[in-house]
Design an enzyme around this catalytic site. Structure first.
Site, short mmCIF file in Angstrom:
data_model
loop_
_atom_site.label_atom_id
_atom_site.label_comp_id
_atom_site.label_asym_id
_atom_site.label_seq_id
_atom_site.Cartn_x
_atom_site.Cartn_y
_atom_site.Cartn_z
N GLU A 114 0.86 -1.18 0.00
CA GLU A 114 0.00 0.00 0.00
C GLU A 114 0.89 1.23 0.00
O GLU A 114 1.13 1.83 -1.03
CB GLU A 114 -0.93 -0.02 1.22
N GLU A 390 -2.03 0.13 13.41
CA GLU A 390 -3.15 0.67 12.66
C GLU A 390 -4.44 0.56 13.46
O GLU A 390 -5.30 1.44 13.42
CB GLU A 390 -3.28 -0.08 11.35
#
Length: 538
Positions: A114, A390
């Protein structure tokens, strides 16, 4: 670098590749066998924590494997430490998480396939980054990237540079990065030109939001909202429409300030009026009797959304007659329902500690940060984290499982501003406030920041019957020093000269120190540049 003389294949790989998602993160190098051989990838990098070494000739030790840390070359300009080792560890983890996610752009994570410049992550951690690193050039470049990604209609993508076309238009909480980062560069580095260069594009973005609003409310642009609250990826209690509309108000307010600063009086009046209209619509649509709107699972549920209440409190949008009720609703959730824990995603987390501190509940904020149980930064530390996650949860399998994200790192700015007590009151650190909050169990703290005017710093220490504070104000700056009154019969000295004794001001003989007044439990002194040592005895 592998100084091996025999020809053999050696593999170094991460033990747990689940957080990599689909990233191909294995390098294979076959040694020729003629002396020292060097291999280093130039077109990729790998985020990892643990490595497994196989095929090594002998018993490896730490001197046989060297990790090369790669990130944008930003200068370290800040340091923080205190007597609470948990807070020091949280700070340490944030530093590593921030560095890991600066690779020409502010990325979300360094390990999986990502590594996008998500605008939400970028602006929610920006103040923390500015305290720790010289981000002037980095953010100036990234602001240009955002400007180049803007469409003719004014819309922005959720991530910059744009890799996926489906990311237009941005969730307003993500698009806010453009306005927020431009204002931060001006505020922390005194750069007015950044506002001049981006003003027309910032205005075009606001006009895009206005064109897509309905009665000053953004109902259709939201996607992520208060992303990743405890136990969830999508917002549980906080309506996405609410966070979108709040950021609309936030950005219009900032644009009005920028217009005023640049001498664009008509725009300043226009956008100030628009901000008031958004505020009225926000309260009309989302303010209930004693709290702001929350998503609930049943009609019987009355649990408030921490984020829904925090956001309007932060922008001072709550009507005066309702403010105390909304604040108590927030405290009910934190203290009674969550046992001094957060129930916020990335948006609410950015503002909740400031809201509590600014409204006289700094001790509640400190207790939240000092938690070692789930959910919290201390929980990550207790689970062995060396960077921020996260999610609040420790997820080691598939899915949303990154263990190196910086989006929850905003707490570090709070450590500087509240625990150490140093913050900027005017662009480019022209005026500096030194105001530490004193909490039970915290005996000392210190911080330094290399500003555009020179080094600013503070250190304080509390003993049984005394308190000492040292403030360093750079040349060209003014200081505003808050001394906590820890006893009404206290004596306050600066460099051994008595300034305050038994509730009364004494004559101050120093031209660069003046008494500014008393506010709550603080005595306020103004200073020029230099080093000042304040002592308090009781």
């Amino acid at each position: 670098h592998y100084p091996l003389r025999r020809q053999r294949q050696m593999c170094i790989r991460d033990r747990n590749t689940a957080p990599n998602q689909n990233a191909e993160a294995t390098d294979v190098y076959i040694l020729k066998g003629d002396g020292l051989e060097v291999y280093e990838p130039r077109f990729t990098y790998h985020g990892f924590r643990y490595v497994e070494v196989s095929g090594f000739p002998g018993v490896p030790n730490l001197n046989n494997v060297e990790g090369c840390v790669v990130h944008t070359d930003v200068e370290n300009v800040g340091d923080f430490f205190c007597s609470n080792e948990l807070l020091n560890r949280i700070h340490h983890n944030i530093i590593w998480g921030q560095l890991s996610n600066m690779m020409s752009i502010p990325t979300d994570c360094p390990q999986r396939d990502e590594r996008y410049g998500w605008l939400g992550d970028a602006h929610l951690s920006a103040e923390e980054a500015a305290f720790n690193f010289d981000m002037a050039a980095f953010y100036t470049k990234f602001l240009k990237d955002i400007q180049l990604a803007q469409k003719d209609d004014g819309s922005l993508p959720d991530a910059v540079p744009l890799y996926l076309g489906r990311l237009y238009p941005a969730d307003p909480a993500w698009g806010s990065a453009y306005m927020t980062l431009a204002w931060l560069v001006h505020s922390y580095y005194g750069d007015r030109t950044i506002l001049e260069e981006h003003y027309s594009s910032l205005k075009k973005y606001i006009e895009f939001l206005r064109a897509n609003s309905e009665g000053n409310i953004l109902k259709k642009l939201g996607k992520y909202g208060d992303w990743c609250p405890p136990g969830s990826v999508i917002p549980k209690r906080t309506p996405v429409e609410l966070t979108s509309s709040w950021y609309y108000c936030h950005d219009v307010n900032l644009l009005a300030r920028i217009a005023r600063l640049l001498g664009k009086k008509d725009d300043a009046r226009r956008y100030s009026k628009l901000a008031e209209g958004i505020k009225e619509a926000f309260n009309k649509n989302y303010l209930e009797d004693d709290q702001y709107k929350a998503q609930r699972m049943s009609p019987a549920e009355r649990s408030p959304s921490q984020t829904s209440n925090v956001l309007p409190l932060y922008l001072d949008m709550v009507p005066k007659e309702k403010k105390e009720k909304v604040l108590q609703s927030l405290l009910q959730s934190i203290v009674q329902e969550q046992d001094y824990h957060l129930d916020t995603g990335i948006l609410g987390t950015r503002y909740i500690l400031d809201v509590l501190t600014d409204n006289g509940y700094g001790h509640v904020a400190y207790r939240i940060v000092n938690q070692r149980s789930y959910p919290g930064w201390g929980y990550m530390v207790e689970e062995g984290a060396t960077t921020l996650w996260e999610r609040w949860e420790k997820i080691t399998g598939g899915g949303m499982n990154s263990h190196n994200h910086i989006m929850l790192g905003s707490v570090d700015a709070w450590l500087y501003r509240v625990i150490a007590g140093i913050s900027s009151l005017a662009p480019g650190w022209k005026r500096i406030r030194v105001k530490p909050q004193i909490f039970d169990g915290l005996d000392y703290a210190a911080a330094r920041v290399k500003t555009v005017r020179g080094e600013a710093g503070v250190s304080w220490q509390k003993a049984k019957d005394s308190f000492e504070l040292i403030a360093l104000i750079p040349v060209g700056s003014e200081g505003e020093v808050y001394i906590p009154v820890l006893g009404e019969d206290c004596i306050v000295r600066e460099s051994k000269k008595v300034l305050w004794q038994k509730g009364a001001l004494r004559k101050i003989g120093k031209a660069d120190v003046s008494f500014s007044g008393r506010k709550g439990k603080y005595l306020i002194f103004k200073t020029g540049s230099g080093s000042y040592r304040f002592n308090l005895e009781w």
